[in-house]
Design a protein around this motif. Sequence first.
Motif: not given
Length: 435
Positions: A75-80, A119-131
């Motif tokens: 599950a991606w937050w930001g473009a993979p 918190s309003g974070l604007a991440p500098e790289r994508p984050l993924a949650v994996v199962n």
Amino acid sequence: MALARSGATVERDRLRASFDGVWGDLAGVGRDPRSGGYDRFSWTGVDLGLREWFVAEATRRGLEVEVDRNGNQWAWWGAPADGAVVTGSHLDSVPGGGAFDGPLGVVSALLAVDALRASGLAPERPLAVVNFVEEEGARFGLACLGSRLMTGAVDAGHALSLTDDDGTSLADAMSAAGHAPEHVGLDEAALARIGVFVELHVEQGVHLALGEESVGVASAILPHGRWHFCFEGEGNHAGTTRLVDRHDPMLPFAEAVGAARRLADEAQAVTTFGRVRVDPNGTNAIPSRVDAWLDARGADEVGIVRLVDDLRRVAEEAAAGHGVRLTVTNDSFTPVVEFDASLSDRLRSSLGAASIAAPTLPTAAGHDAGILAARVPTAMLFVRNPTGISHSPHEHADASDCVDGVEALTVVLRDLLTESLEVVSDRGVPAEAAR
């Protein structure tokens, strides 16, 4: 554990309510109402329910869900993209397992995304949650199957030929669940997307319970392996066959169980025959075959191998004495895993800056993080288990400690998402193809 930030109590109350809600939605899936334990096995109807839950929770957060060639969900937050920050764990269980082993890491990762966004974070790289698929190895016998396949630590053909107790192969189970098995195997594209991997997990032991802190950082995973002992004798009638005429495979197996305990005590290791299959498994029938699986773990790789060799000799002598044939095969062996030192140091530093004390501790339990460590920088956070009991319905973590875990993971992910990732190591294909 204390967080030095304004409004901490209000934020914790909100986080506690969010945790209770998400945890409650997952709690009933695969639960046995009689024992309270969980039977969550890969590529089954229950597993489908877990996977649907994961997709629903990701979609609710606007995360893009992908399934890789080995069936692991992302599950991606930001473009993979390559070099992402990845977190998560697994949703499957051992037979009759506890609620926290695996799911706590997935739920905590989703809630950490919520907290970072709030918190309003604007991440500098994508984050993924994996199962990850089949971390426990409960259905097909090989732990961390999804991560082993992805990293090439197990041959795809061998993995697809693995069967469950009903004789269904992994390939057939995947096909029945709608996943194409012909694509299974080493996935360099998926590995390239992992800049760092941080797995949160309930502690399976009492290191934290014996101290004052609710969250810890892992230093290493101790070596461990699984061996299949197959005793083949002669089936016969339990009432009409004289003792002197019997070739009962249960007897040398029983001797092996006692010897495993004695040898483990001498080697300061642990051994367990936790899974046994008896044919024909009739009360009035002498068994014709006993299949038993040994789990052996300890601080020293050479010591474990020596222990199993000694046990094999004892079992062979016992089998020969009863006219029984014995074969022993190694299903898997994982050497000691030292987590990326610079990444672990970075976790401790970011936690310390947030006034979160997190002791360092090893574990004897295997994890997907340990498999990935051969290819990407990996670290683990542990959440206190008040009794140390795991792989049991009595496995537990207090809700307050779980919230501490989410807060700690949020701090760590914030740091990794907003600062340079300078922990990437030169790591190659695992030398040990665990078979």
